[in-house]
Design a protein around this motif. Sequence first.
Motif, PDB file in Angstrom:
ATOM      1  N   SER A 145      89.443  20.141  73.767  1.00 39.13           N
ATOM      2  CA  SER A 145      88.216  19.333  73.761  1.00 39.13           C
ATOM      3  C   SER A 145      88.270  18.234  74.810  1.00 39.13           C
ATOM      4  CB  SER A 145      88.000  18.705  72.390  1.00 39.13           C
ATOM      5  OG  SER A 145      87.893  19.704  71.411  1.00 39.13           O
ATOM      6  N   LEU A 146      89.436  17.599  74.940  1.00 41.09           N
ATOM      7  CA  LEU A 146      89.585  16.522  75.908  1.00 41.09           C
ATOM      8  C   LEU A 146      89.477  17.028  77.352  1.00 41.09           C
ATOM      9  CD1 LEU A 146      92.413  14.399  74.254  1.00 41.09           C
ATOM     10  CD2 LEU A 146      89.978  13.857  74.396  1.00 41.09           C
ATOM     11  N   THR A 147      89.863  18.249  77.587  1.00 38.71           N
ATOM     12  CA  THR A 147      89.739  18.828  78.932  1.00 38.71           C
ATOM     13  C   THR A 147      88.335  19.328  79.198  1.00 38.71           C
ATOM     14  OG1 THR A 147      90.466  21.007  78.181  1.00 38.71           O
ATOM     15  CG2 THR A 147      92.172  19.505  79.004  1.00 38.71           C
ATOM     16  N   GLY A 148      87.500  19.362  78.165  1.00 41.37           N
ATOM     17  CA  GLY A 148      86.129  19.824  78.320  1.00 41.37           C
ATOM     18  C   GLY A 148      85.964  21.318  78.145  1.00 41.37           C
ATOM     19  N   ALA A 149      87.022  22.038  77.791  1.00 38.40           N
ATOM     20  CA  ALA A 149      86.932  23.491  77.646  1.00 38.40           C
ATOM     21  C   ALA A 149      86.164  23.888  76.393  1.00 38.40           C
ATOM     22  CB  ALA A 149      88.327  24.107  77.619  1.00 38.40           C
ATOM     23  N   ALA A 150      86.112  23.027  75.383  1.00 38.79           N
ATOM     24  CA  ALA A 150      85.434  23.377  74.141  1.00 38.79           C
ATOM     25  C   ALA A 150      83.961  23.003  74.178  1.00 38.79           C
ATOM     26  CB  ALA A 150      86.118  22.687  72.968  1.00 38.79           C
ATOM     27  N   GLY A 151      83.565  22.148  75.086  1.00 37.93           N
ATOM     28  CA  GLY A 151      82.158  21.766  75.200  1.00 37.93           C
ATOM     29  C   GLY A 151      81.689  20.976  74.001  1.00 37.93           C
ATOM     30  N   SER A 152      80.431  21.189  73.655  1.00 39.06           N
ATOM     31  CA  SER A 152      79.841  20.433  72.549  1.00 39.06           C
ATOM     32  C   SER A 152      80.262  20.989  71.187  1.00 39.06           C
ATOM     33  CB  SER A 152      78.316  20.444  72.675  1.00 39.06           C
ATOM     34  OG  SER A 152      77.847  21.773  72.558  1.00 39.06           O
ATOM     35  N   LEU A 153      80.903  22.132  71.171  1.00 42.45           N
ATOM     36  CA  LEU A 153      81.342  22.735  69.902  1.00 42.45           C
ATOM     37  C   LEU A 153      82.790  22.347  69.563  1.00 42.45           C
ATOM     38  CD1 LEU A 153      79.891  26.308  70.403  1.00 42.45           C
ATOM     39  CD2 LEU A 153      78.905  24.435  69.121  1.00 42.45           C
ATOM     40  N   TRP A 154      83.261  21.264  70.148  1.00 41.37           N
ATOM     41  CA  TRP A 154      84.653  20.885  69.955  1.00 41.37           C
ATOM     42  C   TRP A 154      85.054  20.687  68.491  1.00 41.37           C
ATOM     43  CZ3 TRP A 154      86.279  16.371  67.790  1.00 41.37           C
ATOM     44  CH2 TRP A 154      85.354  15.336  67.670  1.00 41.37           C
ATOM     45  N   PRO A 155      84.174  20.156  67.596  1.00 42.91           N
ATOM     46  CA  PRO A 155      84.617  20.043  66.186  1.00 42.91           C
ATOM     47  C   PRO A 155      84.889  21.409  65.570  1.00 42.91           C
ATOM     48  CG  PRO A 155      82.699  18.635  66.570  1.00 42.91           C
ATOM     49  CD  PRO A 155      82.881  19.485  67.780  1.00 42.91           C
ATOM     50  N   LEU A 156      84.053  22.411  65.912  1.00 40.95           N
ATOM     51  CA  LEU A 156      84.279  23.761  65.377  1.00 40.95           C
ATOM     52  C   LEU A 156      85.557  24.365  65.936  1.00 40.95           C
ATOM     53  CD1 LEU A 156      80.655  25.223  65.460  1.00 40.95           C
ATOM     54  CD2 LEU A 156      81.961  24.482  63.474  1.00 40.95           C
TER      55      LEU A 156
END
Length: 197
Positions: A30-41
Motif C-alpha cells: 500500500s505504501l508503494t502505491g501498488a494496492a491503490g485505493s483498495l489497500w484496506p482490502l
Amino acid sequence: MATSNPVLRFLESRKNLTGSACGIVGLALSLTGAAGSLWPLVVVGLYAAGALIAPPERPPAPAFPDAAEQLDALRTDFATLREYLTEVELPPAAADRLAGLDELVEALLAPGWVSDPEHLHVLARAVRQDIPEAVDTFVRTRWWHRVTPGSEAPETHLERQLAALHEEASVIAAALQDAEAIRQQTHTRYLEERGKS
C-alpha cells in the motif's frame, strides 16, 4: 510460551503471527502505491490468507520420565518393599528363594544397567506388584491353613512364585550379560583393527 488467557493465546498463535506478517506485506504494498485505493482490502486479504495457510497449533508432546527417573522411583519402591519384607515371617526355603531374588533385583537396579523399557516394566511389576502380592497372599493363606489344615501348603505356592519371579529377573540379567559380552568383543575388534592400520 503457553498461557491460559484465550486472547493472549490467539495473539501468540501461529495463525495470527503468519497473518500479521502477510498483513505487513500488504501495508508495504500500500505504501508503494501498488494496492491503490483498495489497500484496506489488500491488507485484510493478505492477513486472512496468511492465517489460513499457517500450520495449525500443536500441543506440546507429553514429557514422560526417562529411564533414570523411572529407576530412581523404582529404587525407592524397592527400599519400601524391603522394609515390608523384614516384618514378614517366612519359612526357611521361601526365605532363601526371596533372598536370592532380592539380591538379583538389587543388582539389576544398580545405576548403569537396566535402561530397556521392557526390562524396566518387568522389574517394576515385580517390585510393585508381584513380590508384595505373593508374600501377602502367603501370609493370609497361611493363617487360614493353620485353622483348616489338610489343603496344599501355602509355602509350596510361595516358593513356586518366587522361583518364577527369579527366572524372569534372570532372563533380564542374561540379556544384560550378553549385551556386555558383545560390547566387549566389539571393542576388542576395534582395538585390534586400529592397531593394524
